[in-house]
Design a protein around this motif. Structure first.
Motif, PDB file in Angstrom:
ATOM      1  N   LEU A 193      11.695  26.644  35.145  1.00  0.00           N
ATOM      2  CA  LEU A 193      10.971  27.896  34.948  1.00  0.00           C
ATOM      3  C   LEU A 193      11.147  28.474  33.551  1.00  0.00           C
ATOM      4  CD1 LEU A 193       9.286  30.236  36.183  1.00  0.00           C
ATOM      5  CD2 LEU A 193      11.469  31.295  36.845  1.00  0.00           C
ATOM      6  N   ARG A 194      12.343  28.379  32.984  1.00  0.00           N
ATOM      7  CA  ARG A 194      12.597  29.004  31.676  1.00  0.00           C
ATOM      8  C   ARG A 194      11.660  28.471  30.597  1.00  0.00           C
ATOM      9  NH1 ARG A 194      17.396  28.371  29.124  1.00  0.00           N
ATOM     10  NH2 ARG A 194      17.768  26.370  30.138  1.00  0.00           N
ATOM     11  N   ALA A 195      11.248  27.197  30.719  1.00  0.00           N
ATOM     12  CA  ALA A 195      10.350  26.606  29.726  1.00  0.00           C
ATOM     13  C   ALA A 195       8.956  27.215  29.771  1.00  0.00           C
ATOM     14  CB  ALA A 195      10.259  25.099  29.931  1.00  0.00           C
ATOM     15  N   LEU A 196       8.655  27.973  30.830  1.00  0.00           N
ATOM     16  CA  LEU A 196       7.345  28.603  30.969  1.00  0.00           C
ATOM     17  C   LEU A 196       7.351  30.057  30.524  1.00  0.00           C
ATOM     18  CD1 LEU A 196       6.452  27.273  34.537  1.00  0.00           C
ATOM     19  CD2 LEU A 196       6.037  26.172  32.322  1.00  0.00           C
ATOM     20  N   LEU A 197       8.521  30.584  30.175  1.00  0.00           N
ATOM     21  CA  LEU A 197       8.664  32.017  29.938  1.00  0.00           C
ATOM     22  C   LEU A 197       8.781  32.381  28.459  1.00  0.00           C
ATOM     23  CD1 LEU A 197      11.020  32.985  32.907  1.00  0.00           C
ATOM     24  CD2 LEU A 197       8.516  33.107  32.772  1.00  0.00           C
ATOM     25  N   ASP A 198       8.003  31.686  27.624  1.00  0.00           N
ATOM     26  CA  ASP A 198       7.880  32.106  26.227  1.00  0.00           C
ATOM     27  C   ASP A 198       6.650  32.991  26.054  1.00  0.00           C
ATOM     28  OD1 ASP A 198       6.091  30.079  26.708  1.00  0.00           O
ATOM     29  OD2 ASP A 198       6.356  29.076  24.780  1.00  0.00           O
ATOM     30  N   VAL A 199       6.192  33.578  27.143  1.00  0.00           N
ATOM     31  CA  VAL A 199       5.056  34.496  27.121  1.00  0.00           C
ATOM     32  C   VAL A 199       5.402  35.732  26.281  1.00  0.00           C
ATOM     33  CG1 VAL A 199       3.568  35.948  28.562  1.00  0.00           C
ATOM     34  CG2 VAL A 199       4.346  33.712  29.408  1.00  0.00           C
ATOM     35  N   PRO A 200       4.517  36.171  25.367  1.00  0.00           N
ATOM     36  CA  PRO A 200       4.819  37.362  24.549  1.00  0.00           C
ATOM     37  C   PRO A 200       5.035  38.598  25.417  1.00  0.00           C
ATOM     38  CG  PRO A 200       2.928  36.164  23.675  1.00  0.00           C
ATOM     39  CD  PRO A 200       3.231  35.563  25.008  1.00  0.00           C
TER      40      PRO A 200
ATOM     41  N   ASP B 159     -12.258  39.710  16.784  1.00  0.00           N
ATOM     42  CA  ASP B 159     -11.890  39.090  18.056  1.00  0.00           C
ATOM     43  C   ASP B 159     -10.644  39.693  18.684  1.00  0.00           C
ATOM     44  OD1 ASP B 159     -14.062  37.490  17.763  1.00  0.00           O
ATOM     45  OD2 ASP B 159     -12.959  35.691  17.150  1.00  0.00           O
ATOM     46  N   GLY B 160     -10.001  40.636  18.027  1.00  0.00           N
ATOM     47  CA  GLY B 160      -8.826  41.284  18.601  1.00  0.00           C
ATOM     48  C   GLY B 160      -7.565  40.451  18.464  1.00  0.00           C
ATOM     49  N   PHE B 161      -6.411  41.126  18.645  1.00  0.00           N
ATOM     50  CA  PHE B 161      -5.124  40.475  18.415  1.00  0.00           C
ATOM     51  C   PHE B 161      -4.217  40.469  19.646  1.00  0.00           C
ATOM     52  CE2 PHE B 161      -6.530  42.024  14.254  1.00  0.00           C
ATOM     53  CZ  PHE B 161      -6.310  40.927  13.441  1.00  0.00           C
ATOM     54  N   HIS B 162      -4.736  40.782  20.818  1.00  0.00           N
ATOM     55  CA  HIS B 162      -3.848  40.859  21.977  1.00  0.00           C
ATOM     56  C   HIS B 162      -3.262  39.473  22.268  1.00  0.00           C
ATOM     57  CE1 HIS B 162      -2.123  41.942  25.803  1.00  0.00           C
ATOM     58  NE2 HIS B 162      -2.503  43.195  25.628  1.00  0.00           N
ATOM     59  N   PRO B 163      -1.934  39.350  22.348  1.00  0.00           N
ATOM     60  CA  PRO B 163      -1.317  38.024  22.475  1.00  0.00           C
ATOM     61  C   PRO B 163      -1.411  37.421  23.870  1.00  0.00           C
ATOM     62  CG  PRO B 163       0.378  39.700  22.568  1.00  0.00           C
ATOM     63  CD  PRO B 163      -0.922  40.419  22.294  1.00  0.00           C
ATOM     64  N   ILE B 164      -1.831  38.199  24.856  1.00  0.00           N
ATOM     65  CA  ILE B 164      -1.916  37.693  26.232  1.00  0.00           C
ATOM     66  C   ILE B 164      -3.363  37.531  26.685  1.00  0.00           C
ATOM     67  CG2 ILE B 164      -1.348  38.172  28.652  1.00  0.00           C
ATOM     68  CD1 ILE B 164       1.166  39.612  27.649  1.00  0.00           C
ATOM     69  N   THR B 165      -4.177  38.539  26.439  1.00  0.00           N
ATOM     70  CA  THR B 165      -5.564  38.494  26.890  1.00  0.00           C
ATOM     71  C   THR B 165      -6.516  37.991  25.815  1.00  0.00           C
ATOM     72  OG1 THR B 165      -5.934  40.797  26.245  1.00  0.00           O
ATOM     73  CG2 THR B 165      -5.148  40.383  28.486  1.00  0.00           C
ATOM     74  N   GLY B 166      -6.041  37.820  24.583  1.00  0.00           N
ATOM     75  CA  GLY B 166      -6.891  37.330  23.499  1.00  0.00           C
ATOM     76  C   GLY B 166      -7.263  35.874  23.691  1.00  0.00           C
ATOM     77  N   ALA B 167      -8.329  35.455  22.992  1.00  0.00           N
ATOM     78  CA  ALA B 167      -8.804  34.088  23.129  1.00  0.00           C
ATOM     79  C   ALA B 167      -8.971  33.375  21.788  1.00  0.00           C
ATOM     80  CB  ALA B 167     -10.132  34.063  23.888  1.00  0.00           C
TER      81      ALA B 167
ATOM     82  N   SER C 286       4.172  42.738  31.172  1.00  0.00           N
ATOM     83  CA  SER C 286       3.633  41.642  30.371  1.00  0.00           C
ATOM     84  C   SER C 286       3.416  40.390  31.207  1.00  0.00           C
ATOM     85  CB  SER C 286       4.557  41.337  29.197  1.00  0.00           C
ATOM     86  OG  SER C 286       4.723  42.466  28.361  1.00  0.00           O
ATOM     87  N   LEU C 287       4.401  40.041  32.038  1.00  0.00           N
ATOM     88  CA  LEU C 287       4.279  38.836  32.851  1.00  0.00           C
ATOM     89  C   LEU C 287       3.203  38.997  33.926  1.00  0.00           C
ATOM     90  CD1 LEU C 287       7.994  37.702  33.233  1.00  0.00           C
ATOM     91  CD2 LEU C 287       6.209  36.707  31.799  1.00  0.00           C
ATOM     92  N   THR C 288       3.101  40.194  34.498  1.00  0.00           N
ATOM     93  CA  THR C 288       2.052  40.434  35.488  1.00  0.00           C
ATOM     94  C   THR C 288       0.679  40.305  34.840  1.00  0.00           C
ATOM     95  OG1 THR C 288       3.506  41.912  36.736  1.00  0.00           O
ATOM     96  CG2 THR C 288       1.145  42.086  37.159  1.00  0.00           C
ATOM     97  N   LEU C 289       0.537  40.849  33.635  1.00  0.00           N
ATOM     98  CA  LEU C 289      -0.718  40.717  32.903  1.00  0.00           C
ATOM     99  C   LEU C 289      -1.008  39.247  32.604  1.00  0.00           C
ATOM    100  CD1 LEU C 289      -3.020  42.309  31.469  1.00  0.00           C
ATOM    101  CD2 LEU C 289      -1.584  42.288  29.403  1.00  0.00           C
ATOM    102  N   ALA C 290       0.017  38.507  32.210  1.00  0.00           N
ATOM    103  CA  ALA C 290      -0.151  37.090  31.885  1.00  0.00           C
ATOM    104  C   ALA C 290      -0.540  36.269  33.113  1.00  0.00           C
ATOM    105  CB  ALA C 290       1.136  36.542  31.268  1.00  0.00           C
ATOM    106  N   MET C 291      -0.028  36.632  34.284  1.00  0.00           N
ATOM    107  CA  MET C 291      -0.343  35.884  35.498  1.00  0.00           C
ATOM    108  C   MET C 291      -1.831  35.927  35.817  1.00  0.00           C
ATOM    109  SD  MET C 291       2.979  37.065  37.733  1.00  0.00           S
ATOM    110  CE  MET C 291       2.312  36.541  39.324  1.00  0.00           C
ATOM    111  N   GLY C 292      -2.503  36.969  35.378  1.00  0.00           N
ATOM    112  CA  GLY C 292      -3.932  37.085  35.613  1.00  0.00           C
ATOM    113  C   GLY C 292      -4.785  36.690  34.422  1.00  0.00           C
ATOM    114  N   SER C 293      -4.167  36.138  33.388  1.00  0.00           N
ATOM    115  CA  SER C 293      -4.906  35.811  32.163  1.00  0.00           C
ATOM    116  C   SER C 293      -5.344  34.354  32.160  1.00  0.00           C
ATOM    117  CB  SER C 293      -4.036  36.080  30.931  1.00  0.00           C
ATOM    118  OG  SER C 293      -2.998  35.114  30.822  1.00  0.00           O
TER     119      SER C 293
END
Length: 509
Positions: free
Chosen positions: A165-172, A54-62, A126-133
């Protein structure tokens, strides 16, 4: 890791010589058997599960199990503790523009697992990728633009002010443009394919006195039954699960449970644009009519925390004084119903020729929720409120919500860590099934969202006080997540919602 093993209890049989009477023949004692040597403690290996396919990508993985590994390999700009309070991780400083729309973050010096330096371009990527995930897109919907004007400077521009906003920014944060899977991170471990199996290898120094392992083998799983078997057979050291969920796994044997708070709210939603609950006085009465403590202790086996406000009780935003005023009370509910004209006649609530009857929806696919709805319905009926409980499959349940064919429904929502209630309560909110529309609530929601850190508790209190008057929903509790470990193998765990390995170097393995 050393696993404590009890020594075998041996029964040593001794023939007692005792005291011989004069003239009795001497009694020869039987030699004692030689005790067996005490077995050495069994050394076990700290290992974790993974689904390699299933892959290990921390942003696009499911895959949820694979995503649990991410905090060991990746860091965010901030990390959340058990009270959902953000603390600096890859960010060391920040400023906010006067209008609250532009946030500027200064990154600390850090390197990825291959030794390459972290830059603001990596964070922006990373954040741009996360915004579309699917995983992070909803929580980051308030970001309008991301830029990196300098190597250590990240700028986020928002659509509207958000003091939380800071509470939302624990994105890998991953390295930009890295080829292959998984991407590189700046965490304590790196994901390595060791020829036949994946493993986590330590890339940062281990803290003095820490028992954190240098390598963590990853045990390959293909399906849910494999995960259960691997844990029961002690091939893996821990699993994380929702013990109250629809798909709660059936682990057996002896294990310890380490609960952690989550932002998943269980609540009773009310239809406010028609039916009996369109009357605010009825909604105010119902606010006192649900025994949250019984729900948590008896029906959820204490894997939840009762809450009278739609903010987690562990959060510094939770107004304890206001919450105490809203505690369950049949007497208060009955008094409010009487004041609204709903009098008790032959054990039923009537007003004139009308009987107070409520249609209550619940999803049939979760046994815990069904039991909760049945319990809450029985409580209302004891107060003379007739309840038609409809236990529906998921598709029918959602269709009934969309059509407004209900007075009450048992709902569950995972809130963001800034406790933004807009989807649930704003006019036209995506989860506002009850038709609640109130201009003052919209104003207070916006004020809470925009409030700077120092003024957020006051803004939250103002919002919750207004909701206690208008009652668009009745909070019941926030669910806990659970980490399961083999009895006595691990200690000192301090898991959080976003990181079950929070404080990992302080664990005793």
């Amino acid at each position: 890791m050393k696993r404590r093993v009890s020594a075998l209890a041996l029964a040593v049989l001794l023939t007692l010589g005792g005291c011989s009477l004069p003239g009795d023949p001497a009694v020869t004692p039987t030699p004692s058997p030689t005790p067996s040597p005490t077995p050495e403690p069994v050394e076990t290996v700290f290992s974790l599960p993974c689904y390699p396919e299933d892959g290990f990508h921390p942003i696009t993985g499911a895959n949820r199990t694979n995503l649990l590994l991410a905090p060991l390999v990746y860091e965010g700009l901030f990390a959340l503790d058990e009270t959902f309070t953000p603390h600096e991780a890859l960010c060391e400083d920040w400023t906010v523009s006067e209008d609250g729309l532009v946030w500027t973050f200064t990154l600390r010096s850090a390197t990825f697992s291959d030794g390459s330096p972290l830059t603001a371009d990596d964070a922006a990527y990373s954040l741009t990728l996360a915004m579309g995930s699917e995983l992070y897109g909803e929580r980051l919907r308030g970001i309008r633009a991301v830029s990196a004007p300098a190597e250590d400077t990240l700028v986020l521009t928002l659509h509207a002010p958000n003091g939380g906003l800071r509470a939302l920014l624990d994105v890998p944060i991953v390295r930009e443009g890295a080829e292959g899977e998984p991407p590189l991170g700046t965490g304590d471990y790196a994901l390595i394919f060791g020829g036949e199996h994946w493993l986590l290898r330590r890339v940062s120094p281990v803290s003095e006195g820490s028992s954190a392992p240098v390598e963590i083998p990853l045990y390959s799983i293909r399906q849910t039954d494999d995960l259960i078997y691997a844990f029961d057979a002690q091939n893996i050291s821990l699993v994380s699960t929702d013990l109250t969920g629809t798909n709660s796994l059936g682990f057996s044997g002896s294990f310890e449970t380490w609960d952690y708070p989550t932002t998943t709210l269980l609540y009773v939603g009310l239809r406010t644009d028609g039916g009996p609950c369109a009357e605010q006085a009825v909604r105010q009465a119902l606010l006192y009519g649900f025994d949250r403590s019984a729900v948590v202790s008896s029906l959820l086996s204490r894997h939840a925390q009762a809450a009278t406000l739609p903010i987690h009780p562990d959060s510094p935003l939770y107004d304890q004084d206001l919450a105490g005023e809203l505690e369950f009370s049949y007497q208060t509910m009955e008094q409010r119903l009487e004041e609204a004209g709903w009098v008790l006649s032959d054990a039923v609530r009537v007003r004139g020729r009308e009987q107070l009857t409520l249609t209550f929806l619940v999803n049939s696919e979760n046994t815990a929720k069904r039991s909760i709805a049945e319990h809450l319905s029985a409580g209302l009926e004891r107060a003379g409120v007739a309840v038609e409980l409809k236990v529906l499959p998921w598709e029918d349940y959602m269709a009934a919500l969309e059509r407004g064919n209900f007075d009450l429904y048992l709902g569950e929502v995972r809130l963001t860590a800034d406790f933004d209630l807009s989807p649930l309560l704003s006019s036209g909110g995506s989860l506002n099934y009850g038709g609640y529309a109130d201009a003052e609530t919209d104003t207070l929601l916006a004020a809470f969202r925009a409030a700077a850190e120092s003024s957020r508790p006051a803004a939250a209190a103002d919002l919750c006080a207004h909701l206690a008057q208008t009652v668009p929903l009745v909070p019941l509790c926030f669910k806990n997540g659970s980490v399961l470990t083999h009895w006595g193998d691990l200690s000192g765990l301090t898991p959080t919602q976003q990181n079950v390995f929070y404080g990992f170097d302080g664990w005793e393995l």
